[in-house]
Design a protein around this motif. Sequence first.
Motif, PDB file in Angstrom:
ATOM      1  N   LEU A  14       0.805  -1.216   0.000  1.00 19.98           N
ATOM      2  CA  LEU A  14       0.000   0.000   0.000  1.00 19.98           C
ATOM      3  C   LEU A  14       0.839   1.268   0.000  1.00 19.98           C
ATOM      4  N   LEU A  15       1.955   1.258   0.728  1.00 23.94           N
ATOM      5  CA  LEU A  15       2.677   2.502   0.984  1.00 23.94           C
ATOM      6  C   LEU A  15       3.999   2.657   0.236  1.00 23.94           C
ATOM      7  N   THR A  16       4.585   1.581  -0.258  1.00 22.24           N
ATOM      8  CA  THR A  16       5.883   1.699  -0.933  1.00 22.24           C
ATOM      9  C   THR A  16       5.709   2.304  -2.307  1.00 22.24           C
ATOM     10  N   ALA A  68      10.736   5.138   2.002  1.00 20.01           N
ATOM     11  CA  ALA A  68      11.974   5.667   1.409  1.00 20.01           C
ATOM     12  C   ALA A  68      11.715   6.948   0.622  1.00 20.01           C
ATOM     13  N   HIS A  69      10.549   7.048  -0.036  1.00 19.37           N
ATOM     14  CA  HIS A  69      10.271   8.274  -0.786  1.00 19.37           C
ATOM     15  C   HIS A  69      10.137   9.474   0.139  1.00 19.37           C
ATOM     16  N   GLN A 252       2.044  12.652   5.482  1.00 18.71           N
ATOM     17  CA  GLN A 252       3.194  12.947   4.622  1.00 18.71           C
ATOM     18  C   GLN A 252       3.478  11.814   3.635  1.00 18.71           C
ATOM     19  N   LEU A 253       2.959  10.625   3.922  1.00 19.47           N
ATOM     20  CA  LEU A 253       3.167   9.494   3.018  1.00 19.47           C
ATOM     21  C   LEU A 253       2.263   9.546   1.797  1.00 19.47           C
ATOM     22  N   THR A 254       1.256  10.414   1.813  1.00 22.22           N
ATOM     23  CA  THR A 254       0.307  10.474   0.710  1.00 22.22           C
ATOM     24  C   THR A 254       0.865  11.287  -0.453  1.00 22.22           C
TER      25      THR A 254
END
Length: 295
Positions: A14-16, A68-69, A252-254
């Motif tokens: 979902l998040l990578t 990582a992004h 911030q991950l979005t």
Amino acid sequence: MPSLAEQREQFATLLTRPLPPDVRSSATTLGGRPALELRVETPGTAGQDVLLYFHGGGFVVGAARVPAHLTVALLRHLDGRALSLDYRLAPEHPFPAAPDDCLAAYRELLDSGADPRRLVIAGDSAGAALAVVTMTRAREAGLPLPAAAVLFSPVTDLTLSGASLQSKDGIDPIFTRAELEWYFAQYVPDGDRSAPGASPLFADLTGLPPLLIQVGSSEVLLDDAVRLAGRAGADEVAVTLEVAPGRPHVFQLTESAEAAAALDRAGRFLASWLPDGEAPARSPQAGSDTDKDGR
């Protein structure tokens, strides 16, 4: 409920996100644990800045590669490299395995010659908690502290005593109190969850470097961040708290303009506490940390 292996796979899927083409990643070890090293391949960026990053995931899921992004977005404001640690996860390795790994990683960076004046720390969620615990334990061990730290939606109170656990119930799109209780039971199945090494809200924060805390107003964990900022201020720590209206846990991950702006502020905050002051941000390359509309 999905199996633990399925939860970890779903979380990573979902998040990578893909890394930008100008970023070089390599596997390494730090403090006896696997780690991911990241560098922005831009001419004239071979400096000595070091960003140590701790990923989130409730101490149970997550990995160094997942955010990582986000780590790269911070690194663009620095001149050097970032290291994201794969600390041991619960329930296979309950408390204090994760903070032990994080302190060992920090200690090895110092022992390998990293200048603490050019060393900064960041983390999200559980990783933000580990960032605070690492700094307090480093202080207790007589180690020099980093120049600054950024904490995204920090988990600071494993006793679940914050008022926002009730006031934001049904508003938070990600967590319920029961879900958090499950995660924390995996991490600290026995013992005192209010111990400062587990719940940094109850730690003495005296002497810590400047902190930037970012949190969304929709989080059941909102009070974990707000109360940590108050505790830091009471302990004479320079602290900045940003509450983003209507935003969820670790927004911030979005892929959004607001996430990109928050990361830009966070990167500038870290750079501003380095010896050279504010470093100019390097523009992201195609496929990097802009939202889907190109903002």
